[in-house]
Structures are given as C-alpha cells and as structure tokens.
Design an enzyme around this catalytic site. Structure first.
Site, PDB file in Angstrom:
ATOM      1  N   SER A 106       0.810  -1.197   0.000  1.00  0.00           N
ATOM      2  CA  SER A 106       0.000   0.000   0.000  1.00  0.00           C
ATOM      3  C   SER A 106       0.860   1.271   0.000  1.00  0.00           C
ATOM      4  CB  SER A 106      -0.919  -0.070   1.215  1.00  0.00           C
ATOM      5  OG  SER A 106      -1.979   0.816   1.122  1.00  0.00           O
ATOM      6  N   HIS A 131      -2.597  -1.821  -4.463  1.00  0.00           N
ATOM      7  CA  HIS A 131      -4.044  -1.710  -4.646  1.00  0.00           C
ATOM      8  C   HIS A 131      -4.431  -0.243  -4.618  1.00  0.00           C
ATOM      9  CE1 HIS A 131      -4.648  -2.311   0.024  1.00  0.00           C
ATOM     10  NE2 HIS A 131      -3.932  -1.250  -0.272  1.00  0.00           N
TER      11      HIS A 131
END
Length: 205
Positions: A106, A131
């Site tokens: 992330s 993501h």
C-alpha cells in the site's frame, strides 16, 4: 494508504508492536544505525513516522553523500505521510537504497518506489501489495462528492507512480490495482517493482 479525508488502503491487521527498548539501549541503537546510514520504516505509515524518517533523511544527507539504506517492512497507512517520505527521498542529494523485507504494502509500496529501479532491492521472503485507495466518506452530500473525486485522483496518482517506476502502462496498472495484488519477491522483480533480490548487505550496489 490513507488520505486526510479518512481514505485508507485496506490491509490485513498489523502485528502487535514490539516492546520498546530501554531509553539508553534505544539511543545506542539509533546512534549505531545513524553511523551506518541505515533507517527503518517498520509498521504503519503515520504522520509521526514520516516526520521522524524525513528528519533523519535530511540529517544523513547533510552528513555526507554516501548512500543511505532504507529498510521497509510496512503494511502501509496514511497516503500523504507516504507522500512526504517519497518526496523527501527524491529531494535530498544522497542516493537512497530501498530494501524491502517482511512485507511492503500500500502506502509503503508508494514510498518504496521513490528511488530508481536499480536501487530497489528486497530480501528473499518479502511480499508486496499494490491496490487502490479506499475509505469511508461522510458528511453532507456535497462533501461526499468532493471526497469521492479526491479518492479517484489519489487512485490515478498512485497508478501513475507505479506505471512510471515499473514501465507498465497506466491502463495495465489501473486494472492491476482494482483489487489487492500480492506479489512474491520473484513476482515483484518480474513486475518491475524490484531490481534484485539480495540476501546480504554486501550485495548492495
């Protein structure tokens, strides 16, 4: 990742933090790490962590132009805090070696991509996660609409950074980050996140 309007990157629960060393021990370890030009980004990325890491990066940059080694093991966290570390790494003159270990996910992947691919390493058991940002929007309808637009902008910005630093097309990255995309160390090399898997410090550079 997390923006100032509570946008977060959904990641598995982080392990409980290790016990804090005694002040004298912590000071000794910090001094030794500083002398070896090594910094740690471990745990959730927060504004406090970003302030600490960027302060040390600036101090090490002022201390000399030898490479700085930044060890990263983090599930991610606050997006703008990751931005701060990312931008300061690119701002200082001293070169930085990014070394992934444990997991790099992330917002941590975002700051990891601050250096050229040739300076991005990882240890054999490292896992990577890319993501899109996510989070809960609240308040009046007009504010929710504003927050939704900002989340889309953040998604496009993160995708653009990944595309730029991996050589992937923006369209491919946007598809890849639609859902959690986990990569092993070998898969991260193939994807372009990492230049080389290493096992020893002597293999750097």
């Amino acid at each position: 990742m997390e923006t100032s309007m509570t946008t977060t990157m959904n990641t598995p629960d982080s392990p409980a933090p290790a016990s804090v060393p005694e002040p004298r021990t912590a000071s000794y370890l910090e001094e030794k790490a500083f002398k070896t030009r090594t910094l740690l980004v471990f745990g959730t990325v927060t504004d406090a962590m970003a302030a600490d890491v960027t302060r040390r990066l600036i101090a090490l940059d002022a201390d000399g132009d030898q490479p700085i080694h930044l060890l990263v093991s983090s599930p991610g966290g606050h997006l703008e805090s990751g931005d701060a570390i990312h931008d300061i790494v690119r701002f200082i003159a001293a070169p930085v070696n990014m070394i992934g270990t444990g997991w790099v996910g992330s917002a941590a992947t975002h700051l990891y991509l601050a250096v050229p691919r040739a300076r991005r390493y990882c240890l054999p058991n490292t896992r990577f996660l890319i993501h899109q940002p996510s989070g809960g929007a609240g308040g009046p309808a007009t504010n929710i609409a504003i927050q939704a637009r900002e989340m889309v902008k953040a998604r496009e910005r993160i995708a653009a950074t990944i595309a730029r630093e991996t050589g992937k097309s923006l369209e491919a990255v946007l598809t890849d980050i639609e859902h959690d995309r986990w990569l092993s160390a070998e898969e991260a090399v193939d994807y372009g996140l990492v230049s080389r898997i290493i096992e020893r410090k002597s293999e750097l550079g």
